[in-house]
Scaffold this motif. Structure first.
Motif, PDB file in Angstrom:
ATOM      1  N   LYS A 206       0.839  -1.197   0.000  1.00  0.00           N
ATOM      2  CA  LYS A 206       0.000   0.000   0.000  1.00  0.00           C
ATOM      3  C   LYS A 206       0.875   1.249   0.000  1.00  0.00           C
ATOM      4  O   LYS A 206       0.552   2.251  -0.607  1.00  0.00           O
ATOM      5  CB  LYS A 206      -0.888   0.006   1.250  1.00  0.00           C
ATOM      6  N   ARG A 207       2.011   1.154   0.736  1.00  0.00           N
ATOM      7  CA  ARG A 207       2.906   2.306   0.815  1.00  0.00           C
ATOM      8  C   ARG A 207       4.326   1.773   1.027  1.00  0.00           C
ATOM      9  O   ARG A 207       4.684   1.361   2.143  1.00  0.00           O
ATOM     10  CB  ARG A 207       2.490   3.203   1.984  1.00  0.00           C
ATOM     11  N   TRP A 208       5.113   1.761  -0.033  1.00  0.00           N
ATOM     12  CA  TRP A 208       6.482   1.287   0.094  1.00  0.00           C
ATOM     13  C   TRP A 208       7.305   2.280   0.909  1.00  0.00           C
ATOM     14  O   TRP A 208       7.136   3.492   0.778  1.00  0.00           O
ATOM     15  CB  TRP A 208       7.130   1.126  -1.281  1.00  0.00           C
ATOM     16  N   ALA A 209       8.173   1.751   1.756  1.00  0.00           N
ATOM     17  CA  ALA A 209       9.038   2.622   2.549  1.00  0.00           C
ATOM     18  C   ALA A 209      10.351   1.909   2.827  1.00  0.00           C
ATOM     19  O   ALA A 209      10.471   0.695   2.646  1.00  0.00           O
ATOM     20  CB  ALA A 209       8.363   3.002   3.859  1.00  0.00           C
ATOM     21  N   MET A 210      11.329   2.689   3.268  1.00  0.00           N
ATOM     22  CA  MET A 210      12.667   2.160   3.487  1.00  0.00           C
ATOM     23  C   MET A 210      13.152   2.580   4.861  1.00  0.00           C
ATOM     24  O   MET A 210      12.855   3.685   5.319  1.00  0.00           O
ATOM     25  CB  MET A 210      13.590   2.731   2.412  1.00  0.00           C
ATOM     26  N   VAL A 211      13.846   1.687   5.531  1.00  0.00           N
ATOM     27  CA  VAL A 211      14.473   2.013   6.809  1.00  0.00           C
ATOM     28  C   VAL A 211      15.968   1.745   6.670  1.00  0.00           C
ATOM     29  O   VAL A 211      16.369   0.634   6.319  1.00  0.00           O
ATOM     30  CB  VAL A 211      13.890   1.163   7.962  1.00  0.00           C
ATOM     31  N   ILE A 212      16.770   2.783   6.925  1.00  0.00           N
ATOM     32  CA  ILE A 212      18.217   2.632   6.839  1.00  0.00           C
ATOM     33  C   ILE A 212      18.768   2.583   8.261  1.00  0.00           C
ATOM     34  O   ILE A 212      18.626   3.541   9.027  1.00  0.00           O
ATOM     35  CB  ILE A 212      18.850   3.804   6.061  1.00  0.00           C
ATOM     36  N   ASP A 213      19.337   1.449   8.619  1.00  0.00           N
ATOM     37  CA  ASP A 213      19.927   1.294   9.951  1.00  0.00           C
ATOM     38  C   ASP A 213      21.356   1.805   9.881  1.00  0.00           C
ATOM     39  O   ASP A 213      22.272   1.062   9.506  1.00  0.00           O
ATOM     40  CB  ASP A 213      19.873  -0.169  10.376  1.00  0.00           C
ATOM     41  N   THR A 214      21.540   3.078  10.263  1.00  0.00           N
ATOM     42  CA  THR A 214      22.860   3.687  10.074  1.00  0.00           C
ATOM     43  C   THR A 214      23.914   3.067  10.997  1.00  0.00           C
ATOM     44  O   THR A 214      25.095   3.206  10.760  1.00  0.00           O
ATOM     45  CB  THR A 214      22.800   5.208  10.319  1.00  0.00           C
TER      46      THR A 214
END
Ligand code: SF4
Ligand code: SF4
Ligand code: SF4
Lengths: 259, 126
Positions: free
Chosen positions: A50-58
């Motif tokens: 429904k809503r693509w998203a990204m999480v960057i674990d710095t």
């Protein structure tokens, strides 16, 4: 012959009108037709959300090689040229804390956080200013939240570059092809005079693959459906403290950073 | 005729110039349909050849919008076969010889589409 000049002109005018009208009708007749029976469908392997998203674990990204590997992966599959001047093209790149999280006013941030490199890419905003300002609808938002471009329609006006608060877009000042060391034959290049940016790998999702940067990140970058509480991104966001770039301007970025 | 020695040659020259396209067309060799290199080992295109000849640009136009805007990347042809919507990965896989297929027809019809400014032409072709 009793035709007066007036009559002659009338008939001539009518004939010209008739000729014009019949050509116009012919042209309307010649409008391309779809082959009867042909249909368009969503491919069987595609990944949907429904809503693509990204999480960057710095926290999981440290060395220069980590970043280089991820950036190379994206730029190789998408034929992004490396132009060593101010006319550079970038889909994913790095910068330091104060240029990434400009809203953060903390004066005494830990040096480790301040000195670190952060991966940057298009945020695929919920309210994307680039879409609002594009006069040709070359830039548009898909139903699944991904902001993409149709390069065929881009006229190179660069309104979107002025509109994007994150510098996520690059303009092709010249033909990019001489700057490509090798060309991925499965993906197009761009041409002089169009803007380009990260696509959230919409073309890979379509065939069941995760984004190239996610694959190359060894688990440091997560990708998933923000509307699904069981998706990897939602789980990571539930368990960790995360921030986004310039949250105060209301664009609602789809890229989250765990710091 | 009043001033006939000017008017008549003038009319002759005018008619000659005005009909230039017609008589120059009669004098030049006839248009011949170019001989295209068809993909070896393939019998049929996604749709009948007649339709493809006339409407391939229309198909590509609809393909682009369906793939990019609607997220529909599968084309179900009129004979029921399913194809991936992609100029580079579907069309040019068969028509790997761009110079003797696309270019030949385009050149003899004086059209220069800019597809390959961005789309990568198949290798083994130059
Ligand atoms: S440069 Fe292209 S994508 Fe950007 S606003 Fe202009 S037409 Fe739209
Ligand atoms: S980050 Fe910039 S280019 Fe990407 S969607 Fe937001 S405004 Fe548009
Ligand atoms: S999502 Fe795809 S296009 Fe965007 S930076 Fe990652 S690899 Fe590149």
């Amino acid at each position: 012959m009793s035709t007066t000049r007036r009559q002659f002109l009338k008939i001539a005018g009518l004939s010209v009108f008739g000729l014009g009208a019949s050509t116009a009708l012919d042209a309307a007749d010649a409008v391309a037709k779809d082959m009867p029976g042909a249909k368009y469908e969503v491919g069987g392997k595609h990944l949907a959300a429904k809503r693509w998203a990204m999480v960057i674990d710095t926290r999981k990204l440290e060395s220069r090689e980590d970043y280089a590997r991820i950036i190379d992966a994206c730029h190789k599959v998408h034929n992004v040229p490396s132009i060593p001047t101010k006319q550079e093209i970038k889909w994913i790149w790095t910068d330091k804390y104060d240029r990434v999280f400009t809203d953060d006013m903390s004066q005494h941030l830990s040096p480790a956080v301040r000195e670190k490199d952060y991966l940057l890419l298009c945020n695929h905003c919920e309210n994307p200013p680039c879409v609002r300002v594009c006069p040709t609808k070359a830039t548009f938002k898909r139903a699944d939240g991904i902001v993409v471009m149709d390069y065929h329609r881009c006229i190179g006006c660069r309104f979107c570059m002025a509109g994007c608060p994150y510098g996520a877009r690059s303009f092709n000042f010249g033909d990019p092809r001489p700057y490509l060391k090798e060309v991925n034959p499965a993906f197009p290049t761009r041409m002089r005079g169009v803007v380009e940016k990260c696509t959230f790998c919409s073309e890979r999702l379509e065939v069941g693959l995760l984004p190239a940067c996610v694959e190359a990140s060894n688990g440091a970058i997560l990708f998933g459906d923000l509307d699904d509480p069981n998706s990897p991104v939602r789980k990571a966001l539930a368990e960790n403290f995360s921030i986004r770039r310039k949250p105060s301007i209301g664009t609602q970025p789809g890229v989250y950073y765990i710091v | 005729m009043y001033n006939g020695k000017y008017i008549i040659p003038g009319i002759v020259i005018f008619v000659g110039l005005f009909t230039f396209p017609f008589w120059s067309n009669l004098l030049t060799p006839k248009y011949e349909r170019p001989q295209l290199a068809l993909p070896a080992g393939q019998k049929e295109c996604i749709e009948p050849a007649e339709y493809m000849r006339a409407e391939h640009m229309h198909i590509l136009d609809v393909w682009r919008d369906q793939a990019l805007r609607e997220g529909k990347r599968a084309y179900v042809a009129s004979n029921g076969k399913v194809w991936d919507i992609s100029l580079q990965n579907t069309c040019m896989k068969c028509h790997a010889n761009k110079a003797d297929f696309c270019d030949k027809c385009h050149n003899s019809n004086s059209v220069s589409p800019y597809c390959w400014d961005c789309h990568v032409a198949p290798r083994g072709n130059q």
